[in-house]
Design a protein around this motif. Structure first.
Motif, mmCIF file in Angstrom:
data_model
loop_
_atom_site.group_PDB
_atom_site.id
_atom_site.type_symbol
_atom_site.label_atom_id
_atom_site.label_comp_id
_atom_site.label_asym_id
_atom_site.label_seq_id
_atom_site.Cartn_x
_atom_site.Cartn_y
_atom_site.Cartn_z
ATOM 1 N N GLY A 57 80.667 19.728 85.799
ATOM 2 C CA GLY A 57 81.055 19.270 84.478
ATOM 3 C C GLY A 57 80.055 18.313 83.843
ATOM 4 O O GLY A 57 80.076 18.110 82.629
ATOM 5 N N ARG A 58 79.197 17.713 84.648
ATOM 6 C CA ARG A 58 78.187 16.788 84.124
ATOM 7 C C ARG A 58 76.790 17.415 84.125
ATOM 8 O O ARG A 58 75.806 16.751 83.791
ATOM 9 N N ARG A 59 76.724 18.653 84.511
ATOM 10 C CA ARG A 59 75.430 19.285 84.743
ATOM 11 C C ARG A 59 74.580 19.353 83.470
ATOM 12 O O ARG A 59 73.380 19.037 83.495
ATOM 13 N N ARG A 60 75.182 19.754 82.362
ATOM 14 C CA ARG A 60 74.415 19.862 81.118
ATOM 15 C C ARG A 60 73.904 18.490 80.682
ATOM 16 O O ARG A 60 72.759 18.351 80.257
ATOM 17 N N GLN A 61 74.746 17.468 80.780
ATOM 18 C CA GLN A 61 74.333 16.121 80.411
ATOM 19 C C GLN A 61 73.157 15.653 81.279
ATOM 20 O O GLN A 61 72.169 15.099 80.776
ATOM 21 N N ILE A 62 73.263 15.895 82.565
ATOM 22 C CA ILE A 62 72.200 15.478 83.480
ATOM 23 C C ILE A 62 70.923 16.259 83.208
ATOM 24 O O ILE A 62 69.815 15.708 83.225
ATOM 25 N N LEU A 63 71.059 17.542 82.917
ATOM 26 C CA LEU A 63 69.883 18.350 82.587
ATOM 27 C C LEU A 63 69.169 17.777 81.358
ATOM 28 O O LEU A 63 67.935 17.692 81.332
ATOM 29 N N GLU A 64 69.923 17.370 80.361
ATOM 30 C CA GLU A 64 69.307 16.793 79.171
ATOM 31 C C GLU A 64 68.590 15.485 79.490
ATOM 32 O O GLU A 64 67.481 15.240 79.012
ATOM 33 N N VAL A 65 69.213 14.649 80.323
ATOM 34 C CA VAL A 65 68.574 13.384 80.698
ATOM 35 C C VAL A 65 67.273 13.647 81.448
ATOM 36 O O VAL A 65 66.235 13.023 81.181
ATOM 37 N N LEU A 66 67.295 14.579 82.369
ATOM 38 C CA LEU A 66 66.107 14.850 83.178
ATOM 39 C C LEU A 66 64.989 15.468 82.349
ATOM 40 O O LEU A 66 63.815 15.127 82.532
ATOM 41 N N THR A 67 65.315 16.366 81.455
ATOM 42 C CA THR A 67 64.260 16.964 80.622
ATOM 43 C C THR A 67 63.678 15.929 79.672
ATOM 44 O O THR A 67 62.479 15.958 79.375
ATOM 45 N N GLU A 68 64.504 14.975 79.209
ATOM 46 C CA GLU A 68 63.970 13.876 78.393
ATOM 47 C C GLU A 68 62.995 13.021 79.197
ATOM 48 O O GLU A 68 62.014 12.511 78.648
#
Length: 864
Positions: free
Chosen positions: A760-771
């Protein structure tokens, strides 16, 4: 040059299987060759003013050159992202062409050897090569500094030059900076003069108005990548050794920390001069620490630049030492500066030597056991890269950029090869050969064949086969060795198999393998000449040996799976002469997972004289996970004096999941220890036990200050280990720009783990990591790449591909290419699985339809 990971970690790399997950040469790699030398560059004079407010360099670079051949001469210099304002040849304005990367100057018809002064006026705002460090809203405590980093081919970003290692010249640096600052460059400081108007940065923080100009000159030819410039506010300490002036530069208030880091430099100089047969090559040696350095250190000729992170307090000194870094960069003054690799494919002649002289220094300063253990750590780091990333020969010219080869093959494997050469030749012949190599090639450029010929000339030993298999081929022997005893015939049977996959780059190795038998307390070494994939040796002995040590001292670069009776392993654990052999025995007993080994391992944990053997005994007990093993560990943690051994004991207790006693022992350490690193390890170990309340304890411990933020970083790793969703928010906050760099990297790594756990947090974490791939510090960008590898989300491929093509740092580009490829292959595998599932579904549907038809036929079948 020391990679940042060698400087910061000082830890054992993971042990892993070999093979190389990917080929080293990725798509687009091309063979690298040095360009022709059209002119001999005799001298480079760089006269620059530094504008700290704009991050700009302006000035004149004068090259004194002489055509090598008679006739038309067209000189091409490297000059990247510069504005060339004019060129003057012997004082007269001269035409030029600049394409943004190279500066081309037609010198006309010239006789060979004619000396010409070529003055190039330019300005630039360098993105590489020279770095301006300034405070900002995120890091307001950052100092104002400028420092250069030329290796491998980055000095071309701040002054025009022939930026290749096989060209050497004398040099001169004349730099104008704000008056409050010092400047360090190569060679002798000829003078300091007041110059120019007040600094453009406004000078609000400066008690001294105006500028000063520092004039340095270095009269020993060296490669252009070794030219250095550092400017900042520093305190200076001076010393001397055997006529060499020593200078150390560091921020005010760090005098005691500087003494801890630099105090043994003089002793190192004497050791390396004695061993190489060549006194330190220059009149002075300076070491300066800089903020946010992109490597651990850089061996600029006579003026080494070091990361400020090497300065450490007394508590950190219990576990951490600057001596590996200091000795490595000092060794480069001989191997890298006095003798320089001809091109970067031969870079191991710089880095392998410097890494091995770290070991040689440790042997001199701390003893054989410490040196052997450091060498073992280096080998394991090489094995990790070979097993998890790629396998390559030490010498290869197939890469995207030269920085690609600055890896564990170049450093750690190169060091291991030199150690094997020393073992093969013996100390006297080895150092005789090295002295001859240095004397013959000083001030020049070298290739591996030059070292091989020097060994031959000095000792008469032909090492062509040695270098062919260890340097020009890839991999290492992966050995399975079985020992059995024939009591009736009094014969020791030793069967040796090489089980590595032999292919184009990985050979079947030929090498001597020493086996040490201990019979009636007497050692007997037997050398087996290994030439085949499988060989068996029958060796007569007076009686059954109590020890059978394969490769005593672990001098051979190899992996070893040895089969021996348990009593032999027990005897080696408690009685082998070399600590490294006792370590091997402890690891073997740990792998056996036999509860009867608790007592011998426990005795080693309690009484072995060397801390690293006690550490390995602890790790083996942790692997057993029995109550008796846990009791030994819990008792040992209260008695162990050495912080590195305590750290190992705490780590071993972390293996006892859902064990209240283990968790209690670890929690008591987390409450306070003399060592930062032991407390840090206890945080991660507590998380591994999964004890109730672990998350809350880690959250409290995060506030503790520590060297390199090791406690905070370990708490973040522990939160990732717990897989607790609360850790996601903590890690996102800690990964933000403005937080300390070491804990930012730990937070980024934790997000990769937590994102894989909490869909459930995967998309949020993906955005943080790509930033994070866009963050200014390259170390955070590499951490983001690694976290995306852990997350294994194919949606990151686009961001990784952009980083692989556009990132300024070659290390980020290389790893981003690798991870993008891994994720792409994973996606293709997933697509194949989905396609297969689709085909299976079609087959199932067709089967169901066929079954229905059969049932209908059966139903309509007339009764008999």
């Amino acid at each position: 040059m020391v990679r940042q990971d060698r400087q910061e970690q000082q830890m054992v790399c993971k042990r892993c299987d070999g093979g190389g997950a990917l080929p080293f040469a990725l798509v687009g790699a091309r063979p690298y060759y040095v360009p022709d030398r059209v002119c001999d560059v005799a001298h480079i004079k760089v006269e620059v003013a530094l504008d700290f407010a704009r991050g700009e360099v302006s000035g004149t670079c004068t090259q004194t050159v002489a055509p090598i051949n008679q006739g038309a001469t067209r000189l091409v210099l490297d000059a990247v992202e510069m504005t060339i304002e004019g060129v003057r040849l012997d004082g007269a304005t001269h035409a030029f062409v600049h394409d943004g990367r190279q500066l081309t100057i037609d010198l006309g018809e010239r006789p060979a050897g004619e000396r010409l002064d070529l003055a190039i006026t330019y300005r630039c705002t360098p993105r590489r090569g020279l770095y301006f460090i300034r405070p900002d809203k995120d890091y307001p405590e950052r100092p104002v500094q400028a420092w250069s980093q030329g290796q491998d081919e980055d000095n071309r970003f701040w002054f025009p030059c022939f930026d290749h290692p096989h060209e050497k010249s004398t040099s001169e640096v004349i730099a104008t900076v704000p008056a409050r600052m010092r400047v360090l460059s190569n060679g002798a400081l000829l003078g300091i003069t007041a110059a120019g108007p007040p600094p453009k940065d406004g000078g609000a923080e400066s008690p001294v108005r105006g500028n000063r100009t520092f004039h340095y000159r270095h009269d020993v030819p060296h490669s252009s990548y070794l030219i250095t410039l550092v400017a900042g506010e520093y305190v200076e300490i001076t010393d001397s050794v055997d006529g060499v002036d020593l200078r150390y530069y560091f921020p005010a208030g760090r005098e005691e920390d500087a003494h801890r880091s630099f105090s043994r430099t003089a002793e190192m100089i004497r050791l390396f001069a004695r061993l190489t047969g060549r006194p330190y090559p220059y009149p002075s040696y300076s070491q300066i620490v800089v903020h946010d350095f992109i490597f651990g250190g850089m061996e600029n000729t006579s003026a080494t630049t070091l990361t400020e992170l090497t300065l450490h307090d007394a508590r950190a000194h219990l576990d951490f030492s600057s001596e590996p870094l200091i000795s490595h960069e000092l060794a480069h003054q001989w191997f890298g500066d006095l003798l320089t690799c001809r091109d970067w494919s031969q870079g191991w002649l710089n880095e392998g030597f410097a890494t091995y002289l770290e070991i040689v220094w440790k042997e001199h300063a701390d003893g054989q056991d410490e040196a052997d253990h450091a060498r073992l750590q280096d080998v394991e780091c090489y094995f990790e890269e070979d097993g998890e990333r790629y396998r390559r020969p030490i010498v290869t010219n197939l890469f995207h950029a030269p920085i690609d080869v600055f890896d564990r093959h170049l450093y750690e494997k190169g060091s291991a090869v030199l150690h094997m050469l020393r073992t093969r030749l013996g100390d006297a012949r080895f150092w005789k050969a090295i002295a001859h190599y240095v004397q013959k090639h000083q001030h020049g450029s070298v290739e591996t064949r030059d070292l091989a010929r020097a060994v031959d000339e000095a000792t008469g030993v032909n090492v062509d086969r040695f270098f062919d298999q260890w340097v020009f081929k890839a991999g290492f022997p992966d050995l399975k060795v079985e020992y059995t005893w024939d009591e009736a015939r009094k014969l020791a049977r030793v069967a040796v198999k090489q089980v590595q996959e032999v292919k184009e780059e990985t050979p079947l190795f030929t090498f001597p393998l020493v086996v040490r038998f201990v019979v009636d307390n007497a050692e007997r070494d037997v050398t087996l000449e290994i030439e085949e994939a499988q060989e068996t040796f029958l060796l007569p002995l007076a009686a059954r040996p109590t020890q059978v040590v394969i490769d005593p001292g672990s001098h051979l670069l190899k992996k070893l799976d040895a089969t021996k009776p348990d009593e032999v392993w027990h005897a080696e654990l408690c009685g082998a002469r070399h600590a490294i052999d006792r370590i091997v025995a402890a690891r073997a007993l740990g792998k056996a997972a036999d509860p009867t080994t608790v007592d011998p391992l426990g005795r080693a944990l309690e009484s072995d004289p060397f801390w690293a053997v006690r550490s390995e005994a602890a790790a083996a007990l942790g692997a057993l996970r029995t109550a008796a093993a846990r009791e030994r560990l819990a008792l040992a943690i209260t008695r162990e004096a050495h912080p590195k051994a305590r750290r190992a004991i705490v780590k071993a207790l972390g293996a006892f999941r859902h064990d209240e006693q283990a968790a209690a022992a670890v929690s008591s350490v987390l409450e306070g220890d003399a060592s930062y690193f032991v407390e840090a390890e206890s945080a991660l170990a507590l998380a591994k036990t999964r004890a109730p309340g672990s998350f809350e304890k880690l959250a409290l411990a995060m506030a503790r200050p520590s060297y390199l933020e090791v406690i905070r970083a370990s708490c973040l790793a522990g939160m990732a280990e717990l897989r607790d969703e609360r850790g996601v928010d903590v890690a996102i906050a800690e990964a933000a720009v403005g937080r300390p760099h070491p804990s930012r990297r730990a937070a980024i790594a934790a997000l990769g783990v937590l994102g894989d756990e909490h869909a459930g947090r995967r998309r949020q974490i993906l955005e943080v990591l790509t930033e994070q791939l866009e963050t200014p510090d390259f170390r955070e960008r590499i951490a983001a790449v690694e976290a995306l590898r852990t997350l294994s989300d194919p949606r990151a491929i686009g961001a990784l591909s952009r980083a692989a093509g556009a990132d300024l740092d070659g290390r980020v580009r290389r790893r981003a290419r690798e991870v993008a490829r891994i994720l792409g292959e994973g996606l293709r595998d997933k697509e194949k699985v989905n396609a297969l599932r689709g085909e299976l579904e079609k087959v199932r549907e067709e089967g169901d339809k066929l079954r229905e038809r059969v049932l209908k036929l059966e139903a309509n079948k007339p009764a008999v």
